[in-house]
Design a protein around this motif. Sequence first.
Motif, PDB file in Angstrom:
ATOM      1  N   GLU A 218       0.711  -1.217  -0.118  1.00 21.08           N
ATOM      2  CA  GLU A 218      -0.010  -0.147   0.066  1.00 21.08           C
ATOM      3  C   GLU A 218       0.887   1.373   0.018  1.00 21.08           C
ATOM      4  OE1 GLU A 218      -3.614   1.267   2.783  1.00 21.08           O
ATOM      5  OE2 GLU A 218      -3.025  -0.822   2.588  1.00 21.08           O
ATOM      6  N   GLU A 219       1.973   1.046   0.805  1.00 18.58           N
ATOM      7  CA  GLU A 219       2.650   2.462   0.908  1.00 18.58           C
ATOM      8  C   GLU A 219       3.280   2.680  -0.289  1.00 18.58           C
ATOM      9  OE1 GLU A 219       2.806  -0.127   3.293  1.00 18.58           O
ATOM     10  OE2 GLU A 219       1.560   0.853   4.915  1.00 18.58           O
ATOM     11  N   GLU A 220       3.959   1.613  -0.834  1.00 15.84           N
ATOM     12  CA  GLU A 220       4.739   1.600  -2.288  1.00 15.84           C
ATOM     13  C   GLU A 220       3.815   2.596  -3.396  1.00 15.84           C
ATOM     14  OE1 GLU A 220       7.501  -1.254  -3.639  1.00 15.84           O
ATOM     15  OE2 GLU A 220       7.336  -1.909  -1.839  1.00 15.84           O
ATOM     16  N   ILE A 221       2.581   1.826  -3.314  1.00 15.86           N
ATOM     17  CA  ILE A 221       1.542   2.315  -4.456  1.00 15.86           C
ATOM     18  C   ILE A 221       1.306   3.762  -4.036  1.00 15.86           C
ATOM     19  CG2 ILE A 221      -0.812   2.417  -5.102  1.00 15.86           C
ATOM     20  CD1 ILE A 221      -0.576  -0.641  -5.252  1.00 15.86           C
ATOM     21  N   LEU A 222       1.014   4.003  -2.773  1.00 13.67           N
ATOM     22  CA  LEU A 222       0.836   5.730  -2.461  1.00 13.67           C
ATOM     23  C   LEU A 222       2.126   6.564  -2.975  1.00 13.67           C
ATOM     24  CD1 LEU A 222      -1.628   7.231  -1.233  1.00 13.67           C
ATOM     25  CD2 LEU A 222      -0.324   6.925   0.951  1.00 13.67           C
ATOM     26  N   GLU A 223       3.249   5.909  -2.718  1.00 11.12           N
ATOM     27  CA  GLU A 223       4.323   6.714  -2.812  1.00 11.12           C
ATOM     28  C   GLU A 223       4.611   7.064  -4.286  1.00 11.12           C
ATOM     29  OE1 GLU A 223       8.459   5.574  -0.907  1.00 11.12           O
ATOM     30  OE2 GLU A 223       6.994   6.163   0.418  1.00 11.12           O
ATOM     31  N   GLU A 224       4.165   6.263  -5.283  1.00  8.27           N
ATOM     32  CA  GLU A 224       4.200   6.185  -6.537  1.00  8.27           C
ATOM     33  C   GLU A 224       3.091   7.052  -7.050  1.00  8.27           C
ATOM     34  OE1 GLU A 224       4.648   3.479 -10.527  1.00  8.27           O
ATOM     35  OE2 GLU A 224       5.396   2.772  -8.420  1.00  8.27           O
ATOM     36  N   LEU A 225       1.917   6.979  -6.565  1.00  2.00           N
ATOM     37  CA  LEU A 225       0.869   8.020  -6.987  1.00  2.00           C
ATOM     38  C   LEU A 225       0.914   9.262  -6.780  1.00  2.00           C
ATOM     39  CD1 LEU A 225      -2.334   5.334  -6.546  1.00  2.00           C
ATOM     40  CD2 LEU A 225      -1.097   5.888  -8.610  1.00  2.00           C
ATOM     41  N   LEU A 226       1.425   9.686  -5.486  1.00  2.19           N
ATOM     42  CA  LEU A 226       1.059  11.008  -5.142  1.00  2.19           C
ATOM     43  C   LEU A 226       1.965  11.959  -5.783  1.00  2.19           C
ATOM     44  CD1 LEU A 226       1.363  10.485  -1.359  1.00  2.19           C
ATOM     45  CD2 LEU A 226      -0.489  11.566  -2.583  1.00  2.19           C
ATOM     46  N   PRO A 227       3.130  11.753  -6.435  1.00  2.00           N
ATOM     47  CA  PRO A 227       3.654  12.567  -7.531  1.00  2.00           C
ATOM     48  C   PRO A 227       2.882  12.645  -8.911  1.00  2.00           C
ATOM     49  CG  PRO A 227       5.340  11.000  -6.472  1.00  2.00           C
ATOM     50  CD  PRO A 227       4.057  10.465  -6.114  1.00  2.00           C
ATOM     51  N   LYS A 228       2.410  11.491  -9.279  1.00  2.00           N
ATOM     52  CA  LYS A 228       1.660  11.371 -10.371  1.00  2.00           C
ATOM     53  C   LYS A 228       0.538  12.317 -10.234  1.00  2.00           C
ATOM     54  CE  LYS A 228       2.604   7.343 -12.129  1.00  2.00           C
ATOM     55  NZ  LYS A 228       2.432   5.897 -12.246  1.00  2.00           N
ATOM     56  N   ASN A 229      -0.176  12.137  -8.856  1.00  2.00           N
ATOM     57  CA  ASN A 229      -1.335  13.140  -8.894  1.00  2.00           C
ATOM     58  C   ASN A 229      -0.895  14.874  -9.002  1.00  2.00           C
ATOM     59  OD1 ASN A 229      -3.977  13.649  -7.854  1.00  2.00           O
ATOM     60  ND2 ASN A 229      -2.920  14.359  -5.890  1.00  2.00           N
ATOM     61  N   VAL A 230       0.164  15.073  -8.444  1.00  2.00           N
ATOM     62  CA  VAL A 230       0.802  16.414  -8.645  1.00  2.00           C
ATOM     63  C   VAL A 230       0.646  16.770 -10.183  1.00  2.00           C
ATOM     64  CG1 VAL A 230       2.491  18.173  -8.458  1.00  2.00           C
ATOM     65  CG2 VAL A 230       1.901  16.291  -6.544  1.00  2.00           C
ATOM     66  N   ALA A 231       1.368  15.852 -11.010  1.00  2.00           N
ATOM     67  CA  ALA A 231       1.178  16.064 -12.447  1.00  2.00           C
ATOM     68  C   ALA A 231      -0.147  16.275 -13.105  1.00  2.00           C
ATOM     69  CB  ALA A 231       1.886  15.067 -13.196  1.00  2.00           C
ATOM     70  N   VAL A 232      -1.323  15.503 -12.437  1.00  2.00           N
ATOM     71  CA  VAL A 232      -2.637  15.190 -12.860  1.00  2.00           C
ATOM     72  C   VAL A 232      -3.176  16.554 -12.587  1.00  2.00           C
ATOM     73  CG1 VAL A 232      -4.684  13.932 -12.825  1.00  2.00           C
ATOM     74  CG2 VAL A 232      -2.368  12.842 -12.945  1.00  2.00           C
ATOM     75  N   GLN A 233      -2.941  16.971 -11.336  1.00  2.00           N
ATOM     76  CA  GLN A 233      -3.689  18.468 -10.928  1.00  2.00           C
ATOM     77  C   GLN A 233      -3.176  19.327 -11.820  1.00  2.00           C
ATOM     78  OE1 GLN A 233      -5.875  18.371  -8.931  1.00  2.00           O
ATOM     79  NE2 GLN A 233      -5.792  16.694  -7.520  1.00  2.00           N
ATOM     80  N   ILE A 234      -1.786  19.280 -12.176  1.00  2.00           N
ATOM     81  CA  ILE A 234      -1.226  20.499 -12.824  1.00  2.00           C
ATOM     82  C   ILE A 234      -1.841  20.321 -14.230  1.00  2.00           C
ATOM     83  CG2 ILE A 234       0.774  21.529 -13.949  1.00  2.00           C
ATOM     84  CD1 ILE A 234       2.049  20.895 -11.244  1.00  2.00           C
ATOM     85  N   PHE A 235      -1.949  19.204 -14.774  1.00  2.00           N
ATOM     86  CA  PHE A 235      -2.347  18.948 -16.254  1.00  2.00           C
ATOM     87  C   PHE A 235      -4.047  19.565 -16.449  1.00  2.00           C
ATOM     88  CE2 PHE A 235      -4.087  15.882 -19.378  1.00  2.00           C
ATOM     89  CZ  PHE A 235      -3.429  16.656 -20.660  1.00  2.00           C
ATOM     90  N   ARG A 236      -4.641  19.209 -15.298  1.00  7.39           N
ATOM     91  CA  ARG A 236      -6.087  19.727 -15.223  1.00  7.39           C
ATOM     92  C   ARG A 236      -6.071  21.063 -15.287  1.00  7.39           C
ATOM     93  NH1 ARG A 236     -10.511  16.992 -11.433  1.00  7.39           N
ATOM     94  NH2 ARG A 236      -9.002  17.829  -9.654  1.00  7.39           N
ATOM     95  N   ALA A 237      -5.581  21.528 -14.321  1.00  6.81           N
ATOM     96  CA  ALA A 237      -5.447  23.116 -14.311  1.00  6.81           C
ATOM     97  C   ALA A 237      -5.009  23.961 -15.639  1.00  6.81           C
ATOM     98  CB  ALA A 237      -4.357  23.677 -13.242  1.00  6.81           C
ATOM     99  N   LEU A 238      -3.915  23.166 -16.347  1.00  7.38           N
ATOM    100  CA  LEU A 238      -3.450  23.810 -17.647  1.00  7.38           C
ATOM    101  C   LEU A 238      -4.685  23.786 -18.521  1.00  7.38           C
ATOM    102  CD1 LEU A 238       0.046  22.607 -17.971  1.00  7.38           C
ATOM    103  CD2 LEU A 238      -0.555  24.890 -17.275  1.00  7.38           C
ATOM    104  N   LEU A 239      -5.279  22.490 -18.774  1.00 10.08           N
ATOM    105  CA  LEU A 239      -6.217  22.380 -19.673  1.00 10.08           C
ATOM    106  C   LEU A 239      -7.565  23.305 -19.159  1.00 10.08           C
ATOM    107  CD1 LEU A 239      -6.453  18.559 -20.057  1.00 10.08           C
ATOM    108  CD2 LEU A 239      -5.664  20.204 -21.880  1.00 10.08           C
ATOM    109  N   GLU A 240      -7.675  23.572 -18.175  1.00  6.24           N
ATOM    110  CA  GLU A 240      -8.868  24.403 -17.973  1.00  6.24           C
ATOM    111  C   GLU A 240      -8.398  25.909 -18.092  1.00  6.24           C
ATOM    112  OE1 GLU A 240     -12.010  24.394 -15.123  1.00  6.24           O
ATOM    113  OE2 GLU A 240     -11.819  22.114 -15.048  1.00  6.24           O
ATOM    114  N   ASN A 241      -7.386  26.105 -17.733  1.00  7.22           N
ATOM    115  CA  ASN A 241      -6.625  27.367 -18.017  1.00  7.22           C
ATOM    116  C   ASN A 241      -6.610  27.801 -19.686  1.00  7.22           C
ATOM    117  OD1 ASN A 241      -5.830  29.522 -16.672  1.00  7.22           O
ATOM    118  ND2 ASN A 241      -3.722  29.053 -16.873  1.00  7.22           N
TER     119      ASN A 241
END
Lengths: 293, 135
Positions: A218-241
């Motif tokens: 669980e921890e390893e998945i979370l560790e891998e997903l969190l940085p990805k989530n940052v990219a996804v949030q930024i991507f979403r913001a850029l598209l909305e922008n």
Amino acid sequence: MPSLKDLKNRIASVKATQKITKAMKMVAAAKLRRAQEAAEAARPYAQRMDKVLGSLAAANAGNAGAPLLLSGTGKDQVHLLIVATGERGLAGGFNSSIVRLARDHALKLIAQGKTVKILTVGRKGNDVLRRSFKDNIVHYITFREVKQLGFAQADEVAGKVLDMFNAGEFDVATLFFARFQSVIAQVATAQQIIPAKFEAAQATDTSSSALYEYEPSEEEILEELLPKNVAVQIFRALLENNASFYGAQMSAMDNATRNAGDMINKLTLSYNRQRQAQITKELIEIISGAEAL
Amino acid sequence: MADAFNFELVSPERLLVSEKVSEVVIPATLGEMTVLAQHAPTMTTIKPGVVSVKLASGQVNKYVVFGGFADILPESCTLLADAAILANDLTVDTLQHRIETAQADLGKATDDEHKTRLEQFLTDLTHLNGIVVAA
């Protein structure tokens, strides 16, 4: 009183301007549709990511060993503001509303004695913020050469942000962009991305997530997903922008076209009046000349 | 068909597949796994590789994915890929490009853990390159 010729020139020049704004409006409308489609196409991924992370985070929130991206560094001394704006102007209040929100936020933080670092994405915001926060801007990314906004660009920004976070250069990151509400309404928004916050932190999900098997842990998945989530949030913001930018540009150009139309009408009216006055004057001269004979 | 389930393949840019399928082969980090209906709820990360999707109609589609993770439930399977394309659309050039970027990243990596992860990623990519070129 301008002469007939002056008026004629002015009408011609306003007409030329109107043609340009009309063309820009059409282009913006076409690009808006594409940008909107892109924003919609990106939604499923972001939603599922949110759901998965939400349940994972809820299960892990209490752990002392939870990743820093989730729990934060425990301080909020140094703030990073990621300000995403457009590359071009002529879009009404689009760029300035984002910049204003970011600036207010920055001033508030500075007044509280916090350290503010700014990362600007997009040329317009950088130009304006550079004037008042020259020393605070740590990095500037531009997508001027980029034709089609893709995940790779968001990844670039996210990579930079994560590098800084891992180097301990800031504690809290906030993203500024314009949320696309409709063609006429774009709302400048501030969103905290580090430490991560989840809108959908459902209590009901924790029970179902307990049944999950995790490969690897669980921890390893979370560790891998969190940085990805940052990219996804930024991507979403850029598209909305992006969608917001074209929306704002479309309505701004629509207004400009209408204003030009009004101006042409006014100018044509005074042109015709003056022409009529001149004809009347000439007639009077002829008649009075004939009477004098 | 009773043993069909919903499969979704999503990349950050768009939803690639959302269909009823009977069988999906996923390149999970700990080895390839085949997902059938009524699979136990599992969450796993995936490595670069080929995802093979068998539709309920029996047709098989192959996709190339570059890392991501999968959320498997008894009645559905969602695969969130960092990037995904139809295997037929993949060219050697795009792969080569990715390998080069990964190599450049590796050169920049400083801490060991990050390095190992990148090395693993690179091996997977090179492996994938072997498969695609051979096909």
